[in-house]
Design a protein around this motif. Structure first.
Motif, PDB file in Angstrom:
ATOM      1  N   PRO A  55     -16.650  53.999  10.663  1.00 46.23           N
ATOM      2  CA  PRO A  55     -16.109  53.985  12.030  1.00 46.23           C
ATOM      3  C   PRO A  55     -15.977  52.596  12.634  1.00 46.23           C
ATOM      4  O   PRO A  55     -15.038  52.326  13.382  1.00 46.23           O
ATOM      5  N   ALA A  56     -16.904  51.689  12.316  1.00 48.69           N
ATOM      6  CA  ALA A  56     -16.875  50.348  12.910  1.00 48.69           C
ATOM      7  C   ALA A  56     -15.651  49.550  12.460  1.00 48.69           C
ATOM      8  O   ALA A  56     -15.193  48.649  13.176  1.00 48.69           O
ATOM      9  N   LEU A  57     -15.114  49.870  11.297  1.00 52.68           N
ATOM     10  CA  LEU A  57     -13.964  49.131  10.766  1.00 52.68           C
ATOM     11  C   LEU A  57     -12.649  49.880  10.935  1.00 52.68           C
ATOM     12  O   LEU A  57     -11.585  49.285  10.880  1.00 52.68           O
ATOM     13  N   GLU A  58     -12.717  51.170  11.144  1.00 48.14           N
ATOM     14  CA  GLU A  58     -11.510  51.983  11.228  1.00 48.14           C
ATOM     15  C   GLU A  58     -10.691  51.616  12.458  1.00 48.14           C
ATOM     16  O   GLU A  58     -11.161  51.721  13.587  1.00 48.14           O
ATOM     17  N   TYR A  59      -9.458  51.161  12.248  1.00 52.30           N
ATOM     18  CA  TYR A  59      -8.562  50.748  13.337  1.00 52.30           C
ATOM     19  C   TYR A  59      -9.262  49.769  14.290  1.00 52.30           C
ATOM     20  O   TYR A  59      -9.073  49.843  15.503  1.00 52.30           O
ATOM     21  N   ASN A  60     -10.068  48.879  13.746  1.00 56.05           N
ATOM     22  CA  ASN A  60     -10.797  47.946  14.593  1.00 56.05           C
ATOM     23  C   ASN A  60      -9.818  47.043  15.350  1.00 56.05           C
ATOM     24  O   ASN A  60      -9.080  46.271  14.720  1.00 56.05           O
ATOM     25  N   PRO A  61      -9.773  47.139  16.683  1.00 59.76           N
ATOM     26  CA  PRO A  61      -8.755  46.385  17.442  1.00 59.76           C
ATOM     27  C   PRO A  61      -8.911  44.873  17.319  1.00 59.76           C
ATOM     28  O   PRO A  61      -7.911  44.156  17.318  1.00 59.76           O
ATOM     29  N   LEU A  62     -10.150  44.386  17.201  1.00 55.04           N
ATOM     30  CA  LEU A  62     -10.345  42.942  17.061  1.00 55.04           C
ATOM     31  C   LEU A  62      -9.766  42.437  15.738  1.00 55.04           C
ATOM     32  O   LEU A  62      -9.132  41.377  15.689  1.00 55.04           O
TER      33      LEU A  62
END
Length: 287
Positions: A55-62
């Protein structure tokens, strides 16, 4: 008076030094910026869409914003010497227009058709459109315009030729972008359209928004000056290379064959500029 003149000269020298350093950074990292970043981006976005990342990397906006900014850097650095107050004014108008037409599109379904952002691409203006929208849209228009100038050659001197061709190039860019973006869940059209989920109305909207954007870009720059800069700066179109690799790869992975073929057509256009060949790849490789 002498102090003022000296101060102006120091300022010019400082700007030139910064420009040289930025160009050195881009040249030293061309392969990483134009090839590695888009391929990593394509894999990461597809993995996000398929639920393969934590979850932390999925579609990560940053990560999305950082990757986009890095891939845009050759275009920005390449054009910086030609961006004066006149160009800034027109680009400022284009930035405002970009927000306005997108907000209108989200709220009224005109001119693109009914669509909504299904993930947050960074901070959202009014909770509706990405705050970084100009970073996503304006470089696409600039890439289309610059490629048009190079490919047309002497024909680019005629405004009734270069502007319509540049508009077609902008719409063609979206023929690559939107199917891939829909496939990975960036946004969705309701109901889905006939072109890989994208409706025809979307491209009518892109003709409208692309026309305004191309006209503003054409007014912003001295054509001869910017064309001279583009010819002298070998990496200025590397952002378009990144675009083709990123979104073309995603289209290939999802079987969007027409969109992938349009990406291939942009590859042919880039080859026609005589700056992308095996020798360029060899010199751009790290080390």
């Amino acid at each position: 008076m002498d102090n003022r003149v000296s101060g102006v000269r120091d300022g010019i020298d400082s700007r030139a030094a910064v420009q040289r350093r930025l160009e050195e950074i881009v040249r030293e990292n061309r392969f990483t910026i134009a090839v590695i970043f888009p391929f990593v981006g394509a894999v990461t976005l597809v993995a996000s869409a398929e639920g393969l990342l934590p979850p932390a990397l999925e579609y990560n906006p940053l990560l999305i914003l950082f990757g986009t900014a890095v891939m845009r850097s050759p275009l920005i650095v390449g054009l910086l010497p030609r961006i004066g107050w006149w160009a800034l004014g027109y680009l400022g108008v284009l930035t405002a227009y970009t927000y306005v037409i997108e907000v209108v599109g989200v709220r009224t379904d005109w001119p693109y058709g009914a669509f909504e952002y299904t993930i947050q691409l960074g901070p959202m203006l009014f909770g509706e459109v990405p705050l970084a929208l100009p970073l996503f849209f304006i470089p696409l228009v600039l890439n289309a315009y610059l490629l048009t100038l190079l490919v047309l050659g002497r024909w680019s001197e005629r405004i009734l030729v270069r502007v319509p061709v540049a508009i077609v190039a902008v719409v063609a860019i979206d023929l690559v972008l939107d199917p891939a973006a829909v496939a990975i869940g960036f946004w969705a059209f309701v109901p889905p359209g006939v072109y890989y989920g994208v409706p025809v109305s979307n491209y009518v909207g892109w003709v409208i928004s692309g026309t305004v954007a191309v006209v503003l870009v054409d007014l912003a720059f001295d054509r001869e000056a910017v064309l001279e800069r583009v010819r002298d700066c070998e990496f200025v179109l590397d952002d378009l290379v990144s675009f083709v690799l990123l979104w073309g790869t995603i289209n290939l992975l999802y079987g969007n064959w027409v969109a992938a073929a349009v990406a291939g057509a942009f590859c042919l256009g880039l080859f026609r500029t005589d700056r992308y060949d095996l020798e360029m790849v060899r010199t751009a490789l790290p080390g």
